[in-house]
Motif scaffolding. Structure first.
Motif, PDB file in Angstrom:
ATOM      1  N   ARG A   1      49.572  47.234  30.434  1.00  0.00           N
ATOM      2  CA  ARG A   1      48.992  48.269  31.356  1.00  0.00           C
ATOM      3  C   ARG A   1      48.509  49.304  30.126  1.00  0.00           C
ATOM      4  O   ARG A   1      48.955  49.662  29.371  1.00  0.00           O
ATOM      5  CB  ARG A   1      49.699  48.899  32.137  1.00  0.00           C
ATOM      6  CG  ARG A   1      50.175  48.148  33.243  1.00  0.00           C
ATOM      7  CD  ARG A   1      50.696  48.936  34.540  1.00  0.00           C
ATOM      8  NE  ARG A   1      51.107  47.999  35.606  1.00  0.00           N
ATOM      9  CZ  ARG A   1      50.519  47.794  36.567  1.00  0.00           C
ATOM     10  NH1 ARG A   1      49.282  48.666  36.829  1.00  0.00           N
ATOM     11  NH2 ARG A   1      50.876  47.030  37.572  1.00  0.00           N
ATOM     12  N   VAL A   2      47.158  49.273  30.151  1.00  0.00           N
ATOM     13  CA  VAL A   2      46.407  50.534  29.443  1.00  0.00           C
ATOM     14  C   VAL A   2      46.144  51.679  30.334  1.00  0.00           C
ATOM     15  O   VAL A   2      45.762  51.380  31.354  1.00  0.00           O
ATOM     16  CB  VAL A   2      44.856  49.834  28.975  1.00  0.00           C
ATOM     17  CG1 VAL A   2      44.082  50.681  28.110  1.00  0.00           C
ATOM     18  CG2 VAL A   2      45.214  48.392  28.378  1.00  0.00           C
ATOM     19  N   PRO A   3      46.633  52.713  29.796  1.00  0.00           N
ATOM     20  CA  PRO A   3      46.336  53.836  30.638  1.00  0.00           C
ATOM     21  C   PRO A   3      44.912  54.226  30.984  1.00  0.00           C
ATOM     22  O   PRO A   3      44.195  54.246  30.093  1.00  0.00           O
ATOM     23  CB  PRO A   3      46.969  55.026  29.757  1.00  0.00           C
ATOM     24  CG  PRO A   3      47.131  54.416  28.256  1.00  0.00           C
ATOM     25  CD  PRO A   3      46.982  52.900  28.483  1.00  0.00           C
ATOM     26  N   ARG A   4      44.498  54.489  32.104  1.00  0.00           N
ATOM     27  CA  ARG A   4      43.485  54.790  32.445  1.00  0.00           C
ATOM     28  C   ARG A   4      42.986  56.137  32.516  1.00  0.00           C
ATOM     29  O   ARG A   4      43.545  57.022  32.685  1.00  0.00           O
ATOM     30  CB  ARG A   4      43.096  54.162  33.957  1.00  0.00           C
ATOM     31  CG  ARG A   4      43.420  52.918  34.363  1.00  0.00           C
ATOM     32  CD  ARG A   4      42.915  52.413  35.813  1.00  0.00           C
ATOM     33  NE  ARG A   4      41.652  52.800  36.023  1.00  0.00           N
ATOM     34  CZ  ARG A   4      40.951  52.526  37.151  1.00  0.00           C
ATOM     35  NH1 ARG A   4      41.723  52.063  38.238  1.00  0.00           N
ATOM     36  NH2 ARG A   4      39.603  52.612  37.216  1.00  0.00           N
ATOM     37  N   GLN A   5      41.707  56.416  31.632  1.00  0.00           N
ATOM     38  CA  GLN A   5      41.356  57.751  31.971  1.00  0.00           C
ATOM     39  C   GLN A   5      40.633  58.112  32.939  1.00  0.00           C
ATOM     40  O   GLN A   5      39.968  57.398  33.677  1.00  0.00           O
ATOM     41  CB  GLN A   5      40.094  57.895  30.528  1.00  0.00           C
ATOM     42  CG  GLN A   5      40.752  57.355  29.278  1.00  0.00           C
ATOM     43  CD  GLN A   5      39.771  57.545  28.270  1.00  0.00           C
ATOM     44  OE1 GLN A   5      38.421  57.331  28.339  1.00  0.00           O
ATOM     45  NE2 GLN A   5      40.471  57.703  26.857  1.00  0.00           N
ATOM     46  N   GLN A   6      40.529  59.418  33.120  1.00  0.00           N
ATOM     47  CA  GLN A   6      40.111  60.103  34.282  1.00  0.00           C
ATOM     48  C   GLN A   6      38.669  60.281  34.192  1.00  0.00           C
ATOM     49  O   GLN A   6      38.084  60.491  33.040  1.00  0.00           O
ATOM     50  CB  GLN A   6      40.747  61.433  34.690  1.00  0.00           C
ATOM     51  CG  GLN A   6      41.812  61.274  35.228  1.00  0.00           C
ATOM     52  CD  GLN A   6      42.218  62.811  35.391  1.00  0.00           C
ATOM     53  OE1 GLN A   6      41.821  63.970  35.112  1.00  0.00           O
ATOM     54  NE2 GLN A   6      43.184  62.927  36.735  1.00  0.00           N
ATOM     55  N   LEU A   7      37.751  59.854  35.138  1.00  0.00           N
ATOM     56  CA  LEU A   7      36.221  59.827  35.087  1.00  0.00           C
ATOM     57  C   LEU A   7      35.777  61.320  35.144  1.00  0.00           C
ATOM     58  O   LEU A   7      34.541  61.564  34.429  1.00  0.00           O
ATOM     59  CB  LEU A   7      35.640  59.217  36.194  1.00  0.00           C
ATOM     60  CG  LEU A   7      35.838  57.499  36.090  1.00  0.00           C
ATOM     61  CD1 LEU A   7      35.238  56.792  37.239  1.00  0.00           C
ATOM     62  CD2 LEU A   7      35.223  56.929  34.825  1.00  0.00           C
ATOM     63  N   TRP A   8      36.562  62.065  35.900  1.00  0.00           N
ATOM     64  CA  TRP A   8      36.067  63.491  36.196  1.00  0.00           C
ATOM     65  C   TRP A   8      37.441  64.507  36.057  1.00  0.00           C
ATOM     66  O   TRP A   8      38.439  64.190  36.304  1.00  0.00           O
ATOM     67  CB  TRP A   8      35.916  63.547  37.604  1.00  0.00           C
ATOM     68  CG  TRP A   8      35.019  64.899  37.909  1.00  0.00           C
ATOM     69  CD1 TRP A   8      35.720  66.080  38.366  1.00  0.00           C
ATOM     70  CD2 TRP A   8      33.577  65.267  37.719  1.00  0.00           C
ATOM     71  NE1 TRP A   8      34.668  67.028  38.648  1.00  0.00           N
ATOM     72  CE2 TRP A   8      33.464  66.565  38.116  1.00  0.00           C
ATOM     73  CE3 TRP A   8      32.723  64.511  37.232  1.00  0.00           C
ATOM     74  CZ2 TRP A   8      32.202  67.060  38.178  1.00  0.00           C
ATOM     75  CZ3 TRP A   8      31.494  65.265  37.317  1.00  0.00           C
ATOM     76  CH2 TRP A   8      31.232  66.414  37.669  1.00  0.00           C
TER      77      TRP A   8
END
Length: 150
Positions: free
Chosen positions: A20-27
């Motif tokens: 799992r790659v940590p997802r970055q927030q878009l906003w």
């Protein structure tokens, strides 16, 4: 990277296990530095920006028509002058709307503001004037009693 290579990488990652790659927030919300403009003022400001941008576009078209010697140059220059007047009016509308809103809904008062200090001084002057008139009327009443004790 080719599309086929991406597919191979994706299938290889699934075969080895769920990495799992940590997802970055878009906003990301940040607190505003300044308070939001009131709705009527913001509406007038948006209207002014639109009118100003149309006026600038119209001036550019008038300039280009003048350079090319087109028959449209003279009407465009005349309408450009009119739209400049309208754009100036719209900017003044923003200023007037802001002033009216501040007057109706009040401004955040700072304790050291000059308006508050002047209000206090006027109140003090009124109090002293009222006290002096009361004192003067009392003296007159006592002196005009008509009966003397002497």
């Amino acid at each position: 990277m080719d599309t086929e290579e991406r597919r191979i990488e994706a299938s290889g990652a699934e075969a080895t296990g769920p990495a799992r790659v940590p997802r970055q927030q878009l906003w990301v919300e940040e607190p505003a530095l300044r308070r939001r403009m009131p709705d009527p003022v913001r509406t007038a400001a948006v209207r002014a920006v639109l009118i100003m941008s149309l006026t600038i576009i119209q001036a550019m078209v008038a300039f280009l028509c003048t350079l090319t010697g087109s028959w449209l140059a003279f009407p465009m220059v005349l309408s450009g002058v009119g739209s400049t007047v309208v754009a100036t009016w719209s900017v003044l509308d923003v200023w007037v709307t802001r002033q009216v809103w501040n007057q109706r809904n009040g401004v955040v008062s700072v304790p050291s503001s000059t308006a508050r200090r002047m209000r206090r001084e006027r109140r003090r002057a009124r109090r002293t004037a009222r006290a002096q008139t009361r004192k003067a009327t009392r003296i007159r009443r006592r002196g005009t009693g008509g009966l003397s004790r002497a």
